[in-house]
Write a protein that holds these residues in place. Structure first.
Motif, PDB file in Angstrom:
ATOM      1  N   ASP A 528     -11.590  75.209  88.645  1.00 57.88           N
ATOM      2  CA  ASP A 528     -10.499  75.000  89.634  1.00 57.88           C
ATOM      3  C   ASP A 528      -9.498  73.851  89.122  1.00 57.88           C
ATOM      4  O   ASP A 528      -8.423  74.012  89.656  1.00 57.88           O
ATOM      5  N   GLU A 529     -10.200  72.771  88.398  1.00 59.85           N
ATOM      6  CA  GLU A 529      -9.294  71.892  87.956  1.00 59.85           C
ATOM      7  C   GLU A 529      -8.478  71.957  86.641  1.00 59.85           C
ATOM      8  O   GLU A 529      -7.783  71.083  86.434  1.00 59.85           O
ATOM      9  N   GLU A 530      -8.870  72.985  85.768  1.00 63.38           N
ATOM     10  CA  GLU A 530      -8.460  73.065  84.528  1.00 63.38           C
ATOM     11  C   GLU A 530      -6.995  73.869  84.206  1.00 63.38           C
ATOM     12  O   GLU A 530      -6.703  74.839  85.104  1.00 63.38           O
ATOM     13  N   ARG A 531      -6.279  73.438  83.550  1.00 63.71           N
ATOM     14  CA  ARG A 531      -5.012  74.074  83.047  1.00 63.71           C
ATOM     15  C   ARG A 531      -5.308  74.787  81.860  1.00 63.71           C
ATOM     16  O   ARG A 531      -6.657  74.451  81.251  1.00 63.71           O
ATOM     17  N   PHE A 532      -4.373  75.400  81.175  1.00 61.32           N
ATOM     18  CA  PHE A 532      -4.669  76.166  80.148  1.00 61.32           C
ATOM     19  C   PHE A 532      -5.566  75.372  78.802  1.00 61.32           C
ATOM     20  O   PHE A 532      -6.254  75.778  78.272  1.00 61.32           O
ATOM     21  N   LEU A 533      -4.676  74.288  78.463  1.00 59.83           N
ATOM     22  CA  LEU A 533      -4.943  73.513  77.560  1.00 59.83           C
ATOM     23  C   LEU A 533      -6.242  73.053  77.775  1.00 59.83           C
ATOM     24  O   LEU A 533      -7.360  72.705  76.891  1.00 59.83           O
ATOM     25  N   ASP A 534      -6.841  72.653  79.023  1.00 61.69           N
ATOM     26  CA  ASP A 534      -8.182  72.003  79.437  1.00 61.69           C
ATOM     27  C   ASP A 534      -9.111  73.070  78.948  1.00 61.69           C
ATOM     28  O   ASP A 534     -10.107  72.902  78.177  1.00 61.69           O
ATOM     29  N   THR A 535      -8.779  74.496  79.490  1.00 57.24           N
ATOM     30  CA  THR A 535      -9.915  75.463  79.133  1.00 57.24           C
ATOM     31  C   THR A 535     -10.058  75.725  77.725  1.00 57.24           C
ATOM     32  O   THR A 535     -11.066  75.937  77.279  1.00 57.24           O
ATOM     33  N   TYR A 536      -8.841  75.833  77.047  1.00 56.10           N
ATOM     34  CA  TYR A 536      -8.953  76.000  75.732  1.00 56.10           C
ATOM     35  C   TYR A 536      -9.755  74.778  74.912  1.00 56.10           C
ATOM     36  O   TYR A 536     -10.566  75.259  73.847  1.00 56.10           O
TER      37      TYR A 536
END
Length: 550
Positions: A528-536
């Motif tokens: 829920d807290e992640e943006r694309f770069l975080d997930t990558y």
């Protein structure tokens, strides 16, 4: 904004006369192509795929309304009625006639503009934060320091023929919006515990064929020594940078080869001869530069007006979307900065017609003290808009097609001109951007994805900054056929990173499907807290690669 004094105007006028003579001698056959090449490049004149291209300097991205109107008239008179704003905050004309360029430069000089050092192996236009001077997180306004660097670097006799082009960026906020880590020299202004201004100096960053993140050369340079230390940095590069291979001529290659410790040692050694010399800055020089950037005479905005703005935002969904994505907080209560989107499917990203330029200049006069900023993302900014006038500005932008509420989303694509214009490009870029905008135009989907940078370059020169896009797309040539290589995980802000190549390249027609698969992995894997770069960064390249090449 900065206004020319008699020295500036004389320099620019004389430069126009000089280039007019050079052009006449070239057209008469008295200068060869090889002799004319460095002369035209240092006046911003390229020879592109179909026609000459002229790059016009917009120092640190700032324009006045009358200057934008002059650019509009120039595009009508000498071009095809539009211009292209670049990632380095400049403007390019794609169709001028070579013989008209001296007249264009003369018209620019009338409104305190030029094309000096927008190309060639010299120090290029210094860039900065598009929200300089008004950002809430700013600790020092970088614009006066950019202007001092401009004055120091313009026609610097020692640095007219460097091994390769040289780019400087300056940031004065706690958040880096100037991509200082991927410039030849990046400067970060900060204050120490005693409130004294210091400069963090980075060197050796850059994109292109060999992308690199810059290293810190000096952490706490006193502001008085900014120009002398810069001179030492460039001198070391000028002396030891490679000239035998243009692909290995940038300062990043030198810093990598020497190592940052040895490069730093050589800079400090050179600085001994410059420190405390005539180019050392004093308070009077800095104050003179700062005087060109006074606070505008902003009227007070009442608390009732601020509340009415918030109420409208709650009640009008379309307006709320525009405010959320295109409106940025301001250091002065009751004011905002408004970003004008130049990303429409019917135009190349960054393209603006002459009529639109005139209209934006009118809007700047009415809403923002006649000031326009050019962003690294190829958009425009009105920096000082009272909140009780944002609704009427929004409606005017809707009529212009510049109110797309997509700033910072997947559809806010950075894109170079590519093979449609550039002789260096391996592949087209603009049709790729347009196909992606068409595929992912649903606003709810874009907002659900969150902030996402997608950057496209037509060749390894990386004018579209694909290396630092969260998703980067690079046009490549395979035996005369255009293909596209995808990379993931790039970023140009404080935690800068270079994207990693996903795998083998793709046909043009396959690119939208490839990006769709990448996005689906992100949607499935994110928290829920992640943006694309975080997930990558958490899951790595492998899940994306497995999905795309399954």
């Amino acid at each position: 904004m900065y206004r020319y004094d008699i020295h500036d105007q004389t320099l620019v006028d004389e430069r126009v006369a000089q280039f007019r003579d050079q052009m006449e001698r070239y057209r008469a056959g008295r200068l060869s192509d090889a002799e004319f090449l460095p002369l035209r490049l240092q006046n911003g004149l390229y020879i592109q795929r179909h026609a000459p291209m002229l790059r016009i300097a917009i120092p640190y991205g700032m324009l006045a309304g009358h200057q934008l109107r002059a650019l509009a008239e120039i595009t009508r008179r000498y071009d095809r009625g539009y211009g292209h704003f670049t990632t380095r905050q400049n403007l390019q004309l794609n169709w001028p006639k070579m013989e008209d360029v001296p007249d264009i430069l003369a018209d620019l000089a009338k409104v305190q503009m030029h094309a000096i050092q927008t190309s060639g192996n010299c120090i290029r236009n210094t860039t900065s934060d598009q929200f300089a001077g008004i950002a809430k997180d700013e600790v020092e306004d970088p614009r006066p320091w950019c202007e001092l660097i401009r004055q120091w670097s313009t026609l610097h006799p020692e640095f007219a023929y460097l091994p390769r082009k040289f780019k400087i960026a300056v940031s004065g906020a706690t958040t880096d919006r100037a991509a200082i880590q991927v410039h030849d020299i990046g400067l970060r202004l900060w204050h120490n515990e005693d409130g004294e201004l210091r400069v963090r100096v980075l060197a050796g960053g850059g994109l292109g064929r060999t992308p690199m993140i810059g290293d810190v050369v000096r952490e706490d340079l006193p502001w008085q020594h900014l120009l002398t230390y810069l001179e030492a940095c460039v001198r070391v590069y000028n002396q030891f940078g490679r000239r035998d291979n243009k692909f290995k001529a940038r300062i990043k290659i030198l810093v990598k080869a020497l190592g940052i410790e040895e490069y730093r040692r050589r800079v400090e050694e050179e600085w001994v001869y410059l420190k405390d010399g005539p180019q050392t800055l004093n308070q009077a020089a800095v104050d003179a530069a700062k005087a060109h950037f006074p606070e505008p005479d902003r009227r007070a905005v009442s608390s009732d007006a601020i509340q009415a703005f918030e109420t409208l935002r709650q009640e009008n969904r379309a307006f709320a979307r525009f405010v959320t994505n295109n409106v940025t907080d301001h250091k002065v209560p009751g004011y905002k900065a408004v970003t004008l989107s130049l990303k429409r499917r019917e135009h190349a990203p960054g393209d603006v017609t002459a009529d639109q330029m005139d209209a934006v200049a009118d809007l700047a006069d009415r809403y923002s003290f006649s000031e326009i900023r050019v962003t690294h993302e190829q958009n425009l900014v009105l920096s000082d808009v009272p909140v009780d006038e944002i609704e009427s500005l929004w409606q005017a932008l809707e009529d212009l097609g510049m109110a797309n509420p997509t700033i910072g989303t997947l559809n806010d694509i950075i894109c170079c001109p590519g093979g449609d214009y550039c002789a260096l490009a391996n592949a087209v870029s603009i049709p790729i951007a347009q196909s992606l905008q068409q595929r992912f135009e649903d606003l709810d989907f874009l907002y659900d994805l969150g902030p996402l940078d997608l950057n496209i370059s037509g060749c390894m020169n990386a004018c579209g900054h694909h290396h630092v896009g969260h998703i980067g797309i690079l046009g490549v040539d395979k035996k005369g056929e255009e293909y596209y290589q995808v990379s993931l995980g790039g970023n140009a802000t404080d935690d800068a990173s270079l994207g990693k190549i996903l795998g083998p390249s793709f046909f043009k027609e396959d690119v939208p499907d490839v990006i769709d698969k990448v996005l689906q992995v992100y949607i499935e894997q994110r928290t829920d807290e992640e943006r694309f770069l975080d997930t990558y960064r958490r899951i790595g390249l492998k899940p994306f690669k497995e999905r795309v090449y399954a």
